[in-house]
Scaffold this motif. Structure first.
Motif, mmCIF file in Angstrom:
data_model
loop_
_atom_site.group_PDB
_atom_site.id
_atom_site.type_symbol
_atom_site.label_atom_id
_atom_site.label_comp_id
_atom_site.label_asym_id
_atom_site.label_seq_id
_atom_site.Cartn_x
_atom_site.Cartn_y
_atom_site.Cartn_z
ATOM 1 N N PRO A 52 -15.941 43.887 -6.729
ATOM 2 C CA PRO A 52 -17.253 43.439 -7.236
ATOM 3 C C PRO A 52 -17.499 42.948 -8.845
ATOM 4 O O PRO A 52 -18.465 42.492 -9.291
ATOM 5 C CB PRO A 52 -17.883 44.538 -6.812
ATOM 6 C CG PRO A 52 -17.127 45.624 -6.799
ATOM 7 C CD PRO A 52 -15.623 45.019 -6.580
ATOM 8 N N GLU A 53 -16.642 43.710 -9.715
ATOM 9 C CA GLU A 53 -16.936 43.652 -11.046
ATOM 10 C C GLU A 53 -16.191 42.182 -11.338
ATOM 11 O O GLU A 53 -14.939 41.815 -11.165
ATOM 12 C CB GLU A 53 -16.113 44.617 -11.694
ATOM 13 C CG GLU A 53 -16.663 46.049 -11.315
ATOM 14 C CD GLU A 53 -15.675 46.557 -10.175
ATOM 15 O OE1 GLU A 53 -16.046 47.567 -9.810
ATOM 16 O OE2 GLU A 53 -14.868 45.886 -9.791
ATOM 17 N N GLU A 54 -17.004 41.535 -12.230
ATOM 18 C CA GLU A 54 -16.572 40.155 -12.738
ATOM 19 C C GLU A 54 -15.682 40.473 -14.147
ATOM 20 O O GLU A 54 -15.973 41.515 -14.630
ATOM 21 C CB GLU A 54 -17.866 39.407 -13.331
ATOM 22 C CG GLU A 54 -17.249 38.080 -13.972
ATOM 23 C CD GLU A 54 -18.245 37.146 -14.309
ATOM 24 O OE1 GLU A 54 -18.254 36.222 -14.606
ATOM 25 O OE2 GLU A 54 -19.620 37.593 -13.962
ATOM 26 N N ALA A 55 -14.549 39.762 -14.040
ATOM 27 C CA ALA A 55 -13.462 40.074 -15.137
ATOM 28 C C ALA A 55 -14.027 39.582 -16.332
ATOM 29 O O ALA A 55 -14.714 38.455 -16.491
ATOM 30 C CB ALA A 55 -12.287 39.098 -14.832
ATOM 31 N N PRO A 56 -14.013 40.384 -17.479
ATOM 32 C CA PRO A 56 -14.356 40.203 -18.767
ATOM 33 C C PRO A 56 -13.567 38.848 -19.478
ATOM 34 O O PRO A 56 -12.556 38.361 -18.836
ATOM 35 C CB PRO A 56 -14.203 41.146 -19.958
ATOM 36 C CG PRO A 56 -12.885 41.982 -19.280
ATOM 37 C CD PRO A 56 -13.342 41.793 -17.556
ATOM 38 N N SER A 57 -14.351 37.949 -20.225
ATOM 39 C CA SER A 57 -13.682 36.853 -20.923
ATOM 40 C C SER A 57 -12.949 37.453 -21.991
ATOM 41 O O SER A 57 -13.124 38.274 -22.824
ATOM 42 C CB SER A 57 -14.586 35.850 -21.392
ATOM 43 O OG SER A 57 -15.498 35.414 -20.410
ATOM 44 N N ALA A 58 -11.987 36.554 -22.430
ATOM 45 C CA ALA A 58 -10.918 37.132 -23.549
ATOM 46 C C ALA A 58 -11.625 36.388 -24.718
ATOM 47 O O ALA A 58 -12.424 35.543 -24.964
ATOM 48 C CB ALA A 58 -9.530 36.405 -23.419
ATOM 49 N N GLY A 59 -11.560 37.361 -25.992
ATOM 50 C CA GLY A 59 -12.184 36.851 -27.122
ATOM 51 C C GLY A 59 -11.669 37.782 -28.319
ATOM 52 O O GLY A 59 -10.801 38.384 -28.256
#
Length: 351
Positions: free
Chosen positions: A340-347
């Protein structure tokens, strides 16, 4: 009229498979290091570990099996067919049950009877075969030379006044040909269990005589047999991913069949059964009713099992003649649990 319900196959199918992933991180500068290994693994392996059906009063079961057997093509009289395959040994009058069974006498190498795979060759007109075509068929590794495998069949009984008459001779001849067709069918089933239904029993095919002696003795004909099971009403596939249930016939209102199945997760990933399909197709829903479980939230974790049952029945208050048929379909595709958790974006940040 009896009410017949045909039960379809239960199928377990993987609809989404995991793939392994291995990532590694290492700093470019040797004075600053940061690292970590990441892996993903999952094995899909859902199997049927038990399946059964119980029947109420007024419900019975049977299997329908399609088999094939050689039947006369009637191109030649039985007397001609039997003439070269009859044992010379005479039976006593009290040995009549041996008529049409194989003796210990070898068939002559000049019998020239061949069982040929009809899916490989056009056998519609044996007389038109050229010498080269006939030789190619005879030498094909799938062609069976009958005299290499079977023995001569008992035909004769000592000619006492009771047995020596024309009617008795005809009966003996028929039994010889019956034995040829029966034993050749059994031989082909054993040698070619997947293709025996394609075979044609042919005579001569220019093995030693002129073209006029080339003819078809018999062809495979399909037959549907109804088998009353003595024990199990269920057949599991070798890999335990499918099961077949016997056909069920309901004869009175209120009769029912209860199907119970257990599936086990032998893998390492959760198996979610929310896409399960359990449905009864019938044009007479007032006569056939399905009571099924809700598997929407069913998740089978590794090492665990799920047992569920469903019931097909005739309503108790049904009036009038029973006259319906239905097909019960059970499919258990299983899928992964959704994250259910959306993967964070790299940055990165600077400051």
């Amino acid at each position: 009229m009896n009410l017949k319900k045909r039960i379809a196959v239960i199928t377990l199918a993987v609809v989404l498979a995991l793939s392994a992933l291995s990532l590694g991180y290492a700093a470019w500068h040797t004075e600053i290091t940061a690292g970590g290994n990441v892996s993903a693994s999952g094995k899909w392996d859902l199997r049927i570990t038990d399946a059964s059906v119980s029947l109420s009063t007024g419900a019975s079961a049977s299997w329908e099996a399609v088999t094939y057997a050689l039947e006369r093509a009637n191109e030649k009289d039985d007397s001609l067919v039997a003439s070269v395959i009859s044992a010379t040994t005479w039976l006593n009058p009290d040995q009549e049950e041996l008529l049409g069974t194989q003796s210990n006498e070898a068939l002559s190498s000049y019998t020239y009877y061949y069982a040929v795979d009809g899916s490989k060759y056009d056998l519609s007109d044996l007389k038109s075969l050229t010498e080269e075509q006939a030789a190619a068929i005879r030498s094909d590794e799938s062609t069976v030379t009958i005299s290499d495998h079977l023995k001569a069949w008992y035909r004769y009984i000592y000619p006492t006044s009771e047995y020596y008459n024309n009617g008795r001779n005809v009966m003996c001849t028929i039994k010889v040909v019956d034995g040829l067709l029966r034993d050749t069918t059994a031989l082909l089933k054993e040698m070619y269990p997947d293709t025996y239904q394609n075979y044609v029993l042919c005579a001569d095919m220019k093995g030693g005589y002129s073209a006029r002696w080339n003819y078809t003795i018999a062809r495979m004909v399909s037959k549907t047999e109804t088998i009353i099971p003595e024990d199990s009403l269920v057949m599991l596939s070798e890999d335990a991913t499918s099961a077949s249930f016997a056909d069920v016939i309901f004869s009175i209102p209120g009769a029912w069949a209860n199907y119970t199945m257990t599936v086990t997760n032998n893998g390492t990933a959760d198996a979610k059964l929310s896409d399960a399909i359990i449905e009864l197709a019938t044009e007479n829903p007032e006569q056939l009713v399905l009571d099924k479980p809700d598997l929407t939230n069913e998740i089978i974790k590794p090492g665990e099992s799920c047992t569920f049952n469903l019931v097909v029945k005739v309503p108790e208050d049904l009036e009038g003649e029973l006259n319906a048929a239905g097909v019960l379909t059970i499919r258990l595709p299983y899928s992964q649990t959704i994250v259910p958790e959306e993967a964070p974006s790299a940055g990165h940040t600077h400051g």
